[in-house]
Scaffold this motif. Structure first.
Motif, mmCIF file in Angstrom:
data_model
loop_
_atom_site.group_PDB
_atom_site.id
_atom_site.type_symbol
_atom_site.label_atom_id
_atom_site.label_comp_id
_atom_site.label_asym_id
_atom_site.label_seq_id
_atom_site.Cartn_x
_atom_site.Cartn_y
_atom_site.Cartn_z
ATOM 1 N N GLU A 212 42.606 31.380 49.331
ATOM 2 C CA GLU A 212 43.240 32.438 48.559
ATOM 3 C C GLU A 212 42.720 32.417 47.133
ATOM 4 O O GLU A 212 42.420 31.350 46.599
ATOM 5 C CB GLU A 212 44.759 32.212 48.574
ATOM 6 N N LEU A 213 42.623 33.590 46.526
ATOM 7 C CA LEU A 213 42.225 33.677 45.124
ATOM 8 C C LEU A 213 43.235 34.518 44.368
ATOM 9 O O LEU A 213 43.491 35.678 44.716
ATOM 10 C CB LEU A 213 40.838 34.309 44.984
ATOM 11 N N CYS A 214 43.837 33.921 43.350
ATOM 12 C CA CYS A 214 44.704 34.638 42.418
ATOM 13 C C CYS A 214 43.848 34.947 41.195
ATOM 14 O O CYS A 214 43.504 34.044 40.432
ATOM 15 C CB CYS A 214 45.915 33.794 42.036
ATOM 16 N N LEU A 215 43.492 36.191 41.037
ATOM 17 C CA LEU A 215 42.570 36.600 39.973
ATOM 18 C C LEU A 215 43.273 37.510 38.983
ATOM 19 O O LEU A 215 43.769 38.579 39.345
ATOM 20 C CB LEU A 215 41.357 37.318 40.563
ATOM 21 N N THR A 216 43.321 37.081 37.732
ATOM 22 C CA THR A 216 43.815 37.932 36.656
ATOM 23 C C THR A 216 42.646 38.727 36.100
ATOM 24 O O THR A 216 41.644 38.152 35.677
ATOM 25 C CB THR A 216 44.439 37.095 35.536
ATOM 26 N N GLU A 225 26.648 36.139 27.557
ATOM 27 C CA GLU A 225 26.168 35.475 28.769
ATOM 28 C C GLU A 225 27.197 34.495 29.328
ATOM 29 O O GLU A 225 26.862 33.436 29.846
ATOM 30 C CB GLU A 225 24.857 34.736 28.470
ATOM 31 N N ALA A 226 28.462 34.847 29.227
ATOM 32 C CA ALA A 226 29.523 33.981 29.739
ATOM 33 C C ALA A 226 29.427 33.825 31.250
ATOM 34 O O ALA A 226 28.924 34.711 31.952
ATOM 35 C CB ALA A 226 30.888 34.545 29.365
ATOM 36 N N GLN A 227 29.928 32.692 31.755
ATOM 37 C CA GLN A 227 29.922 32.453 33.188
ATOM 38 C C GLN A 227 30.852 33.410 33.927
ATOM 39 O O GLN A 227 31.833 33.894 33.381
ATOM 40 C CB GLN A 227 30.382 31.023 33.477
ATOM 41 N N ARG A 228 30.519 33.663 35.192
ATOM 42 C CA ARG A 228 31.438 34.347 36.094
ATOM 43 C C ARG A 228 32.477 33.328 36.553
ATOM 44 O O ARG A 228 32.397 32.148 36.219
ATOM 45 C CB ARG A 228 30.672 34.894 37.294
ATOM 46 N N ILE A 229 33.443 33.776 37.362
ATOM 47 C CA ILE A 229 34.477 32.850 37.811
ATOM 48 C C ILE A 229 33.931 31.828 38.799
ATOM 49 O O ILE A 229 34.516 30.767 38.985
ATOM 50 C CB ILE A 229 35.694 33.574 38.427
ATOM 51 N N ALA A 230 32.814 32.137 39.453
ATOM 52 C CA ALA A 230 32.213 31.201 40.408
ATOM 53 C C ALA A 230 30.708 31.174 40.183
ATOM 54 O O ALA A 230 30.078 32.210 39.977
ATOM 55 C CB ALA A 230 32.528 31.606 41.846
ATOM 56 N N GLY A 231 30.127 29.974 40.220
ATOM 57 C CA GLY A 231 28.695 29.823 40.014
ATOM 58 C C GLY A 231 28.055 29.049 41.148
ATOM 59 O O GLY A 231 28.686 28.747 42.155
ATOM 60 N N GLY A 232 26.790 28.718 40.964
ATOM 61 C CA GLY A 232 26.067 27.972 41.977
ATOM 62 C C GLY A 232 25.364 28.869 42.966
ATOM 63 O O GLY A 232 25.325 30.095 42.808
ATOM 64 N N PRO A 233 24.787 28.285 44.007
ATOM 65 C CA PRO A 233 24.039 29.069 45.016
ATOM 66 C C PRO A 233 24.937 30.087 45.700
ATOM 67 O O PRO A 233 26.140 29.854 45.890
ATOM 68 C CB PRO A 233 23.560 28.005 46.004
ATOM 69 N N SER A 234 24.365 31.209 46.096
ATOM 70 C CA SER A 234 25.140 32.245 46.777
ATOM 71 C C SER A 234 25.334 31.874 48.248
ATOM 72 O O SER A 234 24.564 31.096 48.816
ATOM 73 C CB SER A 234 24.431 33.602 46.678
ATOM 74 N N VAL A 235 26.362 32.433 48.856
ATOM 75 C CA VAL A 235 26.591 32.221 50.282
ATOM 76 C C VAL A 235 25.637 33.101 51.071
ATOM 77 O O VAL A 235 25.107 34.095 50.561
ATOM 78 C CB VAL A 235 28.056 32.528 50.664
ATOM 79 N N THR A 236 25.405 32.746 52.327
ATOM 80 C CA THR A 236 24.472 33.509 53.164
ATOM 81 C C THR A 236 24.946 34.938 53.348
ATOM 82 O O THR A 236 24.174 35.888 53.210
ATOM 83 C CB THR A 236 24.321 32.826 54.534
ATOM 84 N N LEU A 237 26.235 35.093 53.642
ATOM 85 C CA LEU A 237 26.832 36.413 53.780
ATOM 86 C C LEU A 237 28.092 36.467 52.920
ATOM 87 O O LEU A 237 28.865 35.503 52.898
ATOM 88 C CB LEU A 237 27.212 36.705 55.243
ATOM 89 N N PRO A 238 28.313 37.569 52.204
ATOM 90 C CA PRO A 238 29.531 37.674 51.391
ATOM 91 C C PRO A 238 30.771 37.519 52.262
ATOM 92 O O PRO A 238 30.820 38.004 53.393
ATOM 93 C CB PRO A 238 29.449 39.084 50.808
ATOM 94 N N ARG A 239 31.779 36.822 51.740
ATOM 95 C CA ARG A 239 33.007 36.589 52.490
ATOM 96 C C ARG A 239 34.060 37.610 52.072
ATOM 97 O O ARG A 239 34.325 37.785 50.888
ATOM 98 C CB ARG A 239 33.506 35.159 52.263
ATOM 99 N N ARG A 240 34.655 38.243 53.045
ATOM 100 C CA ARG A 240 35.628 39.299 52.788
ATOM 101 C C ARG A 240 37.034 38.714 52.683
ATOM 102 O O ARG A 240 37.493 38.005 53.576
ATOM 103 C CB ARG A 240 35.576 40.344 53.914
ATOM 104 N N PHE A 241 37.709 39.008 51.578
ATOM 105 C CA PHE A 241 39.109 38.648 51.405
ATOM 106 C C PHE A 241 39.936 39.935 51.383
ATOM 107 O O PHE A 241 39.417 41.017 51.086
ATOM 108 C CB PHE A 241 39.314 37.862 50.116
ATOM 109 N N THR A 242 41.239 39.801 51.674
ATOM 110 C CA THR A 242 42.133 40.955 51.764
ATOM 111 C C THR A 242 43.148 40.919 50.631
ATOM 112 O O THR A 242 43.755 39.872 50.365
ATOM 113 C CB THR A 242 42.880 40.952 53.113
ATOM 114 N N LEU A 243 43.337 42.033 49.953
ATOM 115 C CA LEU A 243 44.324 42.122 48.883
ATOM 116 C C LEU A 243 45.719 42.005 49.475
ATOM 117 O O LEU A 243 46.093 42.758 50.377
ATOM 118 C CB LEU A 243 44.183 43.460 48.149
ATOM 119 N N SER A 244 46.512 41.030 48.973
ATOM 120 C CA SER A 244 47.876 40.873 49.472
ATOM 121 C C SER A 244 48.921 41.306 48.454
ATOM 122 O O SER A 244 50.035 41.668 48.826
ATOM 123 C CB SER A 244 48.133 39.431 49.909
ATOM 124 N N SER A 245 48.585 41.257 47.154
ATOM 125 C CA SER A 245 49.529 41.753 46.159
ATOM 126 C C SER A 245 48.814 42.021 44.844
ATOM 127 O O SER A 245 47.736 41.466 44.577
ATOM 128 C CB SER A 245 50.682 40.768 45.932
#
Length: 260
Positions: A212-216, A225-245
């Motif tokens: 789960e990700l709680c993102l403000t 050039e600030a960092q994004r919330i996640a860094g490092g190597p990319s995943v092979t395929l983007p992972r789909r999350f579902t908005l719950s609230s």
């Protein structure tokens, strides 16, 4: 604070009664909105803040892009967790201190079989940490240090001498994210929260252990050039999350996404 999603008849009636600004939610209401799912399996949620242009920090810290409502949510998420997982670099940059007990959550934590405050679990391969800091020298509950089997023995000894509990969660020098989650669960910490930083969050995403990700979403623009919330190597395929609230206050959006 207003609930924007999911939309129900109650949502519409509340918005009409309270006006566009809404009202400040109680701690109990926020706790209910962010309750962990039922079940014995570990559940790892992340809590991060990002500007409109994707910056997770300003001048190395997240505080300048936050707000009082974000800090209330931050405190509630901590109060619900068994352990807070954080990267060593974030500990150094943000000046991490031990989690504190909150009177408003004391009864709920006791009923849930939790200690007075969540343990801080620091992920560090090198153990290049200042063990004289309050995080290690005077926590309400012992701080955990997650490291690999190849960590320098003298640094392990220094951590243990300071009162930290060292947990091996990797075969080499580094920490295996899946093994770290499993090791924390074996210690009874199944309601897990990570506050990053970006490198650690990227590792957790790559290992597919983030539930789960709680993102403000902060209504600010920083450029640079600030960092994004996640860094490092990319995943092979983007992972789909579902908005719950989704909640809103003063232009800040408080979103909650779960595995799709």
């Amino acid at each position: 604070m207003r609930r924007l999603f999911p939309v129900t008849d109650v949502t519409d009636e509340t918005a009409a009664a309270e006006g566009a600004a809404g009202r400040e939610w109680s701690l109990a209401e926020l706790a209910a909105a962010y309750a962990y799912p039922e079940g014995p399996a570990p559940w790892l949620r992340g809590n991060m803040v990002s500007t409109l242009d994707g910056a997770a920090q300003h001048e190395g810290r997240s505080q300048p892009i936050s707000c009082p409502a974000d800090m209330r949510v931050f405190g509630v998420l901590r109060a619900l967790a068994d352990a807070v997982v954080v990267g060593a670099e974030t500990v150094r940059q943000e000046g991490y201190r031990p989690a504190r007990a909150r009177a408003g959550f004391a009864a709920a934590r006791e009923a849930a079989g939790q200690g007075p405050a969540p343990a801080i679990a620091v992920v560090s391969a090198s153990l290049d940490l200042d063990f004289s800091l309050p995080l290690f020298s005077s926590p309400l509950v012992p701080t955990l240090v997650l490291t690999g089997a190849g960590a320098a023995p003298e640094r392990v000894a220094a951590a243990e001498k300071a009162g930290a509990r060292v947990v091996v969660a990797g075969e080499g020098a580094g920490v295996d994210p899946a093994r770290a989650v499993h090791a924390l669960a074996e210690l009874g910490h199944t309601r897990l929260l990570t506050e990053g930083g970006p490198r650690l969050l990227g590792q957790l995403i790559a290992a597919d252990v983030l539930d789960e990700l709680c993102l403000t979403v902060s209504p600010m623009l920083t450029a640079g050039e600030a960092q994004r919330i996640a860094g490092g190597p990319s995943v092979t395929l983007p992972r789909r999350f579902t908005l719950s609230s989704m909640l809103e206050e003063d232009g800040f959006l408080f979103t909650r996404y779960r595995r799709g």
